[in-house]
Design an enzyme around this catalytic site. Structure first.
Site, PDB file in Angstrom:
ATOM      1  N   HIS A  48      -9.807 -36.526  -6.032  1.00  0.00           N
ATOM      2  CA  HIS A  48      -8.586 -37.064  -4.687  1.00  0.00           C
ATOM      3  C   HIS A  48      -9.540 -36.534  -3.821  1.00  0.00           C
ATOM      4  O   HIS A  48      -8.870 -34.966  -3.288  1.00  0.00           O
ATOM      5  CB  HIS A  48      -7.516 -36.597  -5.615  1.00  0.00           C
ATOM      6  CG  HIS A  48      -6.371 -37.019  -6.467  1.00  0.00           C
ATOM      7  ND1 HIS A  48      -6.633 -38.315  -6.849  1.00  0.00           N
ATOM      8  CD2 HIS A  48      -6.717 -36.612  -7.822  1.00  0.00           C
ATOM      9  CE1 HIS A  48      -6.162 -38.544  -7.969  1.00  0.00           C
ATOM     10  NE2 HIS A  48      -6.593 -37.597  -7.862  1.00  0.00           N
ATOM     11  N   ASP A  67     -10.645 -41.220  -6.236  1.00  0.00           N
ATOM     12  CA  ASP A  67      -9.424 -42.075  -7.147  1.00  0.00           C
ATOM     13  C   ASP A  67      -8.838 -41.788  -6.555  1.00  0.00           C
ATOM     14  O   ASP A  67      -6.811 -41.601  -6.050  1.00  0.00           O
ATOM     15  CB  ASP A  67      -8.901 -40.907  -8.626  1.00  0.00           C
ATOM     16  CG  ASP A  67      -7.739 -41.649  -9.461  1.00  0.00           C
ATOM     17  OD1 ASP A  67      -7.842 -42.343  -9.138  1.00  0.00           O
ATOM     18  OD2 ASP A  67      -7.012 -40.713 -10.165  1.00  0.00           O
ATOM     19  N   LYS A 127      -6.689 -44.792  -5.165  1.00  0.00           N
ATOM     20  CA  LYS A 127      -5.358 -45.359  -5.825  1.00  0.00           C
ATOM     21  C   LYS A 127      -4.457 -46.844  -4.563  1.00  0.00           C
ATOM     22  O   LYS A 127      -3.789 -46.681  -4.188  1.00  0.00           O
ATOM     23  CB  LYS A 127      -4.323 -44.970  -6.941  1.00  0.00           C
ATOM     24  CG  LYS A 127      -4.618 -43.649  -8.046  1.00  0.00           C
ATOM     25  CD  LYS A 127      -3.614 -43.649  -8.416  1.00  0.00           C
ATOM     26  CE  LYS A 127      -3.741 -42.667  -9.999  1.00  0.00           C
ATOM     27  NZ  LYS A 127      -4.344 -41.781  -9.605  1.00  0.00           N
ATOM     28  N   ASP A 145      -2.859 -51.393  -0.928  1.00  0.00           N
ATOM     29  CA  ASP A 145      -1.681 -51.424  -0.093  1.00  0.00           C
ATOM     30  C   ASP A 145      -2.321 -52.980   0.543  1.00  0.00           C
ATOM     31  O   ASP A 145      -2.999 -53.816  -0.154  1.00  0.00           O
ATOM     32  CB  ASP A 145      -2.344 -51.444   1.651  1.00  0.00           C
ATOM     33  CG  ASP A 145      -0.709 -51.595   2.738  1.00  0.00           C
ATOM     34  OD1 ASP A 145      -0.482 -52.368   3.060  1.00  0.00           O
ATOM     35  OD2 ASP A 145      -0.252 -49.737   3.145  1.00  0.00           O
ATOM     36  N   GLY A 166      -4.718 -56.536   2.265  1.00  0.00           N
ATOM     37  CA  GLY A 166      -6.269 -56.620   2.408  1.00  0.00           C
ATOM     38  C   GLY A 166      -6.349 -56.157   3.308  1.00  0.00           C
ATOM     39  O   GLY A 166      -7.514 -54.796   3.450  1.00  0.00           O
ATOM     40  N   THR A 182      -5.575 -53.713   5.130  1.00  0.00           N
ATOM     41  CA  THR A 182      -4.967 -51.668   5.759  1.00  0.00           C
ATOM     42  C   THR A 182      -5.960 -51.335   4.501  1.00  0.00           C
ATOM     43  O   THR A 182      -6.945 -50.592   4.853  1.00  0.00           O
ATOM     44  CB  THR A 182      -3.778 -52.036   5.254  1.00  0.00           C
ATOM     45  OG1 THR A 182      -2.801 -52.994   6.409  1.00  0.00           O
ATOM     46  CG2 THR A 182      -3.641 -50.306   5.380  1.00  0.00           C
ATOM     47  N   GLN A 195       3.048 -35.818 -16.922  1.00  0.00           N
ATOM     48  CA  GLN A 195       1.182 -36.468 -17.926  1.00  0.00           C
ATOM     49  C   GLN A 195       1.700 -35.413 -19.251  1.00  0.00           C
ATOM     50  O   GLN A 195       2.125 -35.703 -20.185  1.00  0.00           O
ATOM     51  CB  GLN A 195       0.799 -35.281 -17.869  1.00  0.00           C
ATOM     52  CG  GLN A 195      -1.574 -35.583 -18.240  1.00  0.00           C
ATOM     53  CD  GLN A 195      -1.834 -37.006 -17.416  1.00  0.00           C
ATOM     54  OE1 GLN A 195      -1.243 -37.534 -17.663  1.00  0.00           O
ATOM     55  NE2 GLN A 195      -2.809 -36.588 -16.617  1.00  0.00           N
ATOM     56  N   TYR A 199      -0.656 -36.317 -22.410  1.00  0.00           N
ATOM     57  CA  TYR A 199      -2.870 -35.920 -23.749  1.00  0.00           C
ATOM     58  C   TYR A 199      -2.169 -36.515 -24.830  1.00  0.00           C
ATOM     59  O   TYR A 199      -2.070 -36.442 -25.384  1.00  0.00           O
ATOM     60  CB  TYR A 199      -2.609 -34.718 -22.864  1.00  0.00           C
ATOM     61  CG  TYR A 199      -3.208 -33.956 -21.369  1.00  0.00           C
ATOM     62  CD1 TYR A 199      -4.007 -34.737 -20.347  1.00  0.00           C
ATOM     63  CD2 TYR A 199      -2.125 -33.258 -21.002  1.00  0.00           C
ATOM     64  CE1 TYR A 199      -4.205 -34.191 -19.640  1.00  0.00           C
ATOM     65  CE2 TYR A 199      -2.039 -32.232 -21.400  1.00  0.00           C
ATOM     66  CZ  TYR A 199      -3.260 -32.882 -19.573  1.00  0.00           C
ATOM     67  OH  TYR A 199      -3.660 -32.469 -17.668  1.00  0.00           O
ATOM     68  N   GLY A 212      -9.664 -33.386 -15.915  1.00  0.00           N
ATOM     69  CA  GLY A 212      -9.621 -32.452 -14.910  1.00  0.00           C
ATOM     70  C   GLY A 212      -8.764 -31.093 -15.332  1.00  0.00           C
ATOM     71  O   GLY A 212      -9.847 -30.483 -16.082  1.00  0.00           O
TER      72      GLY A 212
END
Ligand code: 5IU
Length: 276
Positions: free
Chosen positions: A67, A96, A98, A101, A103, A105, A221, A223, A241
């Site tokens: 990130h 990652d 993600k 927005d 196209g 941008t 989260q 797992y 992670g």
């Protein structure tokens, strides 16, 4: 028990020929060569620390996930070194990001700014929520460079809205876009329901939310074990992670933990092939 998805009965090596995208081919080649379906997510805030983790886990992984907006000291020197390590230690870089927005941008966010993601990241991902224009926008930048894109079909976190019809429409959107640039999904299940490798259609499913110790965190989260993810859910890549970079015991412990997850993930993959 329902019949296994046909893709999960094929060795990674036999799926290479079903892909034309260079990043998809490279991922499957590395997985086969290094016997690993493990991706490590390096979510630390110092670039120097991230590179240390990468050096420790590099031999055990097919992919390193970043990130880039987490790093306090992000710089072009960092991504240059990451790219160098990806060649030396033979892994793919997955930012990652993600994207979410329109196209126009996302094409700027992908190519420009401080991070210039497309210049160093082999793979990135996008939410389908804006519609197919997001794929087109990212493809204008990434496809000429041989990059790959994953769509977020499901998430690992509790209460996610990416379920049911949303997940199904994500798959339909990817199918309509074709597999020149979109190579698969971030998902918790085999969301490519009726895709048939016999007809040449193959998608990569990558699943975060993997841990051998904890069941979750305090922020939603959740797992599952490598076995649950690879055998029961049929995912191709496990993304880990904190279970790896957060392990106590110093440098050697992180290296050992990555190797432990690699072995677990690979054993599960071999077991899923043996179901034939
Ligand atoms: N991640 C998830 N779940 C998701 C998606 C991404 O956990 O559904 I999409 C990311 C967040 C983090 C990594 O970077 O994967 C998982 O980290 P831990 O193994 O530390 O929980």
């Amino acid at each position: 028990m329902t019949a296994p998805h046909p893709t999960t009965l094929l060795p990674y090596a036999e799926r290479i020929k079903l892909h034309s995208n260079p990043t998809a081919r490279r991922i499957l080649e590395i997985m086969d060569r290094k016997k690993t379906n493990l991706a490590v997510s390096v979510d630390v805030t110092s670039a120097a620390e991230a590179l240390e983790v990468v050096k420790r886990v590099g031999a055990s992984v097919c992919m390193v996930k970043t990130h880039c907006d987490i790093f306090e000291d992000f710089s072009p020197a960092f991504t240059e070194e990451l790219v160098r390590l990806s060649k030396e230690l033979d892994f793919v870089i997955f930012e990652d990001r993600k994207f979410a927005d329109i196209g126009n941008t996302v094409s700027l966010q992908y190519s420009s700014g401080v991070h210039k993601i497309a210049s160093w990241s082999d793979l990135t991902n996008a939410h389908p929520v804006p519609g197919p224009g997001i794929i087109k926008g990212l493809a204008t930048v990434g496809q000429p460079l041989g990059r790959g894109l994953l769509l977020l079909a499901e998430m690992s976190s509790a209460g996610s809205l990416a379920v049911g019809g949303y997940t199904e429409q994500t798959f339909d959107m990817a199918r309509k876009a074709g597999r020149d640039f979109v190579i698969g999904f971030i998902a918790q299940n085999r969301v490519d329901k009726d895709a048939s490798p016999e007809k040449g259609e193959d998608w990569l499913i990558m699943s975060p939310g993997v841990g051998l110790a904890a069941k979750g965190d305090s922020l939603g989260q959740q797992y599952r074990t490598p076995r649950e993810v690879v055998i029961e859910a049929g995912a191709d890549v496990i993304i880990v992670g904190r279970g790896i970079y957060g392990v106590q015991g110093g440098e050697q412990a992180v290296k050992d933990e990555a190797e432990r997850y690699r072995v677990e993930g690979w054993k599960a993959y071999e077991e899923r092939l043996a179901r034939k």
